[in-house]
Design a protein around this motif. Structure first.
Motif, PDB file in Angstrom:
ATOM      1  N   THR A  18     -22.482  48.769 -48.625  1.00 21.79           N
ATOM      2  CA  THR A  18     -22.118  47.694 -47.708  1.00 21.79           C
ATOM      3  C   THR A  18     -20.616  47.454 -47.755  1.00 21.79           C
ATOM      4  OG1 THR A  18     -24.263  46.621 -47.984  1.00 21.79           O
ATOM      5  CG2 THR A  18     -22.480  45.260 -47.114  1.00 21.79           C
ATOM      6  N   MET A  19     -19.998  47.488 -46.578  1.00 15.12           N
ATOM      7  CA  MET A  19     -18.583  47.136 -46.450  1.00 15.12           C
ATOM      8  C   MET A  19     -18.524  45.613 -46.264  1.00 15.12           C
ATOM      9  SD  MET A  19     -15.943  48.026 -43.353  1.00 15.12           S
ATOM     10  CE  MET A  19     -15.579  49.692 -43.827  1.00 15.12           C
TER      11      MET A  19
ATOM     12  N   TYR B 169     -15.884  52.695 -38.401  1.00 15.57           N
ATOM     13  CA  TYR B 169     -15.885  53.476 -39.633  1.00 15.57           C
ATOM     14  C   TYR B 169     -17.222  53.303 -40.360  1.00 15.57           C
ATOM     15  CZ  TYR B 169     -15.067  54.816 -44.453  1.00 15.57           C
ATOM     16  OH  TYR B 169     -15.196  55.382 -45.695  1.00 15.57           O
ATOM     17  N   ALA B 170     -17.691  52.055 -40.467  1.00 16.05           N
ATOM     18  CA  ALA B 170     -18.964  51.783 -41.137  1.00 16.05           C
ATOM     19  C   ALA B 170     -20.100  52.521 -40.432  1.00 16.05           C
ATOM     20  CB  ALA B 170     -19.235  50.281 -41.166  1.00 16.05           C
ATOM     21  N   ARG B 171     -20.105  52.490 -39.115  1.00 11.67           N
ATOM     22  CA  ARG B 171     -21.160  53.170 -38.354  1.00 11.67           C
ATOM     23  C   ARG B 171     -21.143  54.672 -38.656  1.00 11.67           C
ATOM     24  NH1 ARG B 171     -21.280  51.584 -32.403  1.00 11.67           N
ATOM     25  NH2 ARG B 171     -22.831  50.103 -33.114  1.00 11.67           N
ATOM     26  N   GLU B 172     -19.967  55.284 -38.591  1.00  7.69           N
ATOM     27  CA  GLU B 172     -19.850  56.725 -38.821  1.00  7.69           C
ATOM     28  C   GLU B 172     -20.206  57.118 -40.249  1.00  7.69           C
ATOM     29  OE1 GLU B 172     -15.907  57.820 -37.559  1.00  7.69           O
ATOM     30  OE2 GLU B 172     -16.259  57.022 -35.550  1.00  7.69           O
TER      31      GLU B 172
ATOM     32  N   LEU C 119     -25.505  46.869 -37.630  1.00  5.15           N
ATOM     33  CA  LEU C 119     -24.722  47.165 -38.838  1.00  5.15           C
ATOM     34  C   LEU C 119     -24.683  45.991 -39.816  1.00  5.15           C
ATOM     35  CD1 LEU C 119     -21.632  48.959 -37.270  1.00  5.15           C
ATOM     36  CD2 LEU C 119     -23.618  50.014 -38.345  1.00  5.15           C
ATOM     37  N   LEU C 120     -24.986  44.801 -39.329  1.00  2.11           N
ATOM     38  CA  LEU C 120     -24.827  43.597 -40.146  1.00  2.11           C
ATOM     39  C   LEU C 120     -25.960  43.406 -41.140  1.00  2.11           C
ATOM     40  CD1 LEU C 120     -23.644  41.195 -37.343  1.00  2.11           C
ATOM     41  CD2 LEU C 120     -22.240  42.147 -39.179  1.00  2.11           C
ATOM     42  N   VAL C 121     -25.594  42.907 -42.326  1.00  2.00           N
ATOM     43  CA  VAL C 121     -26.595  42.522 -43.336  1.00  2.00           C
ATOM     44  C   VAL C 121     -26.498  41.030 -43.559  1.00  2.00           C
ATOM     45  CG1 VAL C 121     -26.783  44.712 -44.523  1.00  2.00           C
ATOM     46  CG2 VAL C 121     -25.036  43.110 -45.221  1.00  2.00           C
TER      47      VAL C 121
END
Length: 97
Positions: free
Chosen positions: A39-40, A67-70, A95-97
């Motif tokens: 997790t970023m 970047y997180a997606r890739e 993408l969200l947590v």
């Protein structure tokens, strides 16, 4: 000049210091993050006043989310700007947590 009309600044990702940054008109803007497993965690976005209002913070956050997606990461926003930005963009909700 609107965000769409502004020239797109080049965003640099420095993995070693967990930062996305750009320089516009000699002023540096950046987004800092930390990693928590896969997790970023976006912790801070900074755009100095002289270059504010040009969509630079939005571009920094978008670069981080892309970047997180890739990289197959999830994103948690601790930065109020990044949180508000992500709420306005449902295409990044997964993408969200």
């Amino acid at each position: 000049m609107t965000e769409q009309e502004s020239p797109t600044p080049e965003i640099h990702h420095d993995v070693a210091v967990h930062r996305f940054a750009t320089t516009v008109d000699g002023a540096k803007a950046y987004l800092d993050y930390q990693m928590d497993g896969r997790t970023m965690v976006v912790t801070h976005t900074w755009v100095p006043e002289p270059i504010g209002g040009r969509g630079i913070a939005s571009r920094l956050v978008r670069a981080a989310f892309e970047y997180a997606r890739e990289a197959g990461l999830k994103v948690r926003t601790q930065c109020s700007y990044a949180e508000a930005w992500s709420k306005r963009r449902p295409e990044y909700a997964s993408l969200l947590v």
